[in-house]
Design an enzyme around this catalytic site. Structure first.
Site, short mmCIF file in Angstrom:
data_model
loop_
_atom_site.label_atom_id
_atom_site.label_comp_id
_atom_site.label_asym_id
_atom_site.label_seq_id
_atom_site.Cartn_x
_atom_site.Cartn_y
_atom_site.Cartn_z
N ASP A 86 -10.60 7.48 27.57
CA ASP A 86 -9.48 8.23 28.12
C ASP A 86 -9.57 9.63 27.50
OD1 ASP A 86 -7.06 9.43 28.62
OD2 ASP A 86 -5.86 7.62 28.29
N TYR A 108 2.13 11.58 54.59
CA TYR A 108 1.75 10.26 54.09
C TYR A 108 0.27 10.04 54.36
CZ TYR A 108 5.01 7.12 51.91
OH TYR A 108 5.78 6.49 50.99
N GLU A 125 -1.75 7.05 52.95
CA GLU A 125 -2.22 5.86 52.22
C GLU A 125 -3.65 5.54 52.63
OE1 GLU A 125 0.65 2.77 52.85
OE2 GLU A 125 2.07 3.65 51.46
N LYS A 142 -3.35 18.77 30.81
CA LYS A 142 -3.32 19.18 29.39
C LYS A 142 -4.30 20.35 29.23
CE LYS A 142 -1.82 14.65 27.78
NZ LYS A 142 -2.03 13.63 28.82
N ARG A 202 0.43 17.99 36.93
CA ARG A 202 0.59 16.69 36.28
C ARG A 202 -0.06 15.62 37.15
NH1 ARG A 202 3.81 17.92 32.33
NH2 ARG A 202 3.55 15.85 31.48
N THR A 236 -5.90 12.76 32.29
CA THR A 236 -4.84 13.47 33.00
C THR A 236 -5.45 14.81 33.41
OG1 THR A 236 -4.05 14.39 30.92
CG2 THR A 236 -2.92 12.43 31.74
N1 DSN Z 1 2.52 11.99 26.08
C1 DSN Z 1 1.21 12.58 26.08
C2 DSN Z 1 0.98 13.36 24.84
O1 DSN Z 1 1.86 14.10 24.48
O2 DSN Z 1 -0.07 13.29 24.23
C3 DSN Z 1 0.15 11.62 26.31
O3 DSN Z 1 0.37 10.96 27.51
#
Ligand code: DSN
Length: 432
Positions: free
Chosen positions: A199, A53, A55, A228, A234, A225
């Protein structure tokens, strides 16, 4: 060590993991938002750091014994800053939507107006969908694509911004295959006194490799994110360059004016999250380290090349690619030009049965609902990680077309599936 009787191997769950591993190995993965992480990223995620933990932030935690995880989180922060030339970063958001939620919390009050790309034109849930916190708690105004060109309608964006005077403008998408004109959006944001957020979740890896413009140069705040094109675990992150809104008139309940960096940090923790996932943060650090290597740039060049070649093959076969091509890793296909009766839903199901994984997607100005759709979205990050080069893109499009010609025929699907499995066997995915 505590010894529970269930600690005989949990075959029920490990069998599911085995099945998923097999599914990933034998198929062609074309979901634009997915990728396969390196063994080191996987190892860091499955490590003892999950037990801790922590925080708070490095050096200022609410728990003892954080000296070691502090080192990992600081390395993640430094590597991320270097990757995007950022002055501020926060690596704790559990996901992209959590990162976006923290920005909303830091910059807006409930009910404030903000603008994002229309979800049905390629935008993201957390950019103003009526069923997401962003659309439920704030007043969302959408901008659109131009129906003829399939490109962002910047004139419409500027007009809407001047009329609606949002406090925040978001650029970024889940299904948009073209480069953004960030400078133009920043200009209108400055004109109306709005915060400009990008984003970059989808193209983050291409941006890190210098193959697309870096939004940190233009936006006040950037979110992403990490899983990707960036090929990490993730998770989410928040970044700012030198030019961030500071302090943007926000006062704390005690009446202090806070800097945007402090506002964002407290919006992540304690505002919207509790303890950070230090095992995931360590895996983010590994992925950022990988993204700083020359090989990562070569990989991203191939991702982009594969996407461009795939889009051209689709067009050569008579499919409509929205905007006529791609500048990044993804493309959106409008099925109606070639198969007017075929929905994205039926097409997705048939392709998945052939071990070609993709997702149905609305196309701009779609005549069908989000559950049916007229489109499919494809992306190349995962197959490029797998080792497929541009000479294989025509083969993939040919297989997709064979399935879509006769999506109800199990015999047709089976033939394609066998070919897919045979070929993908040549591209090992896991070393273990
Ligand atoms: N769900 C994602 C996508 O497939 O683009 C975006 O968060």
């Amino acid at each position: 060590m505590l010894n529970l009787s269930i600690m005989t191997r949990d075959t029920e769950i490990f069998d599911i993991i085995r099945q998923e591993r097999e599914r990933q190995t034998k198929g062609i993965e074309l979901i634009a938002s997915e990728n396969f992480v390196s063994d080191q990223v996987l190892e860091a995620m499955g490590s003892v750091l999950t037990n801790k933990y922590a925080e708070g932030y490095p050096g200022h935690r609410y728990y003892g014994g954080c000296e070691v995880v502090d080192l990992g989180e600081n390395i993640a922060r430094e590597r991320l800053k270097k990757l995007y030339n950022a002055a501020y970063v926060n690596v704790q958001p559990h996901s992209g939507a959590q990162a976006n939620m923290a920005v909303f919390m830091a910059c807006l009050k409930a009910g404030d107006t903000f603008m994002g790309l229309n979800l049905s034109h390629g935008g993201h849930l957390s950019h103003g969908s009526a069923v997401n916190f962003s659309g439920l708690m704030f007043r969302a105004v959408a901008y659109n694509l131009d129906e003829n060109t399939g490109l962002i309608d910047y004139d419409n964006l500027e007009k809407t911004a001047r009329e609606e005077r949002p406090k925040l403008i978001i650029a970024g998408a889940s299904a948009y295959s073209r480069e953004w004109n960030y400078a133009r959006i920043r200009k209108v944001a400055d004109e109306i006194g709005a915060i400009f957020m990008v984003d970059m979740a989808h193209p983050a890896g291409l941006i890190a490799a210098g193959l697309l413009d870096n939004p940190v140069k233009y936006a006040h705040i950037v979110t992403s994110t990490t899983h990707k094109t960036l090929r990490g675990p993730r998770g989410g992150v928040i970044l700012m360059g030198e030019d961030f809104p500071n302090p943007w008139g926000k006062t704390t309940p005690k009446g202090e004016i806070k800097m945007m960096s402090a506002l964002l940090d407290s919006a992540v923790f304690p505002g919207t999250q509790g303890g950070p996932l230090e095992h995931v943060i360590a895996a983010k650090a590994v992925a950022f380290g990988e993204a700083l290597t020359p090989e990562f740039k070569t990989y991203q060049q191939q991702v982009k090349k594969n996407a461009a070649v795939m889009a051209q093959h689709f067009m050569d076969k008579g499919y409509k690619v929205i905007s006529g091509g791609t500048d990044n890793h993804s493309m959106l296909i409008d099925l109606r030009t070639k198969y007017p009766e075929l929905t994205g839903k039926v097409a997705e199901k048939a392709l998945v049965s052939a071990d070609i994984t993709t997702n149905k997607n609305m196309v701009p100005f779609d005549t069908r609902s989000a559950f049916q759709t007229s489109g499919l979205r494809f992306g190349t990050p995962a197959i490029t990680t797998r080792g497929l080069k541009e000479d294989k893109m025509g083969w993939i499009v040919e297989l997709i077309d064979r399935v879509l010609q006769d999506p109800e025929s199990e015999a047709n699907i089976q033939k394609v599936r066998e070919e897919v499995n045979r070929e993908m066997n040549q591209y090992p995915l896991f070393a273990w």
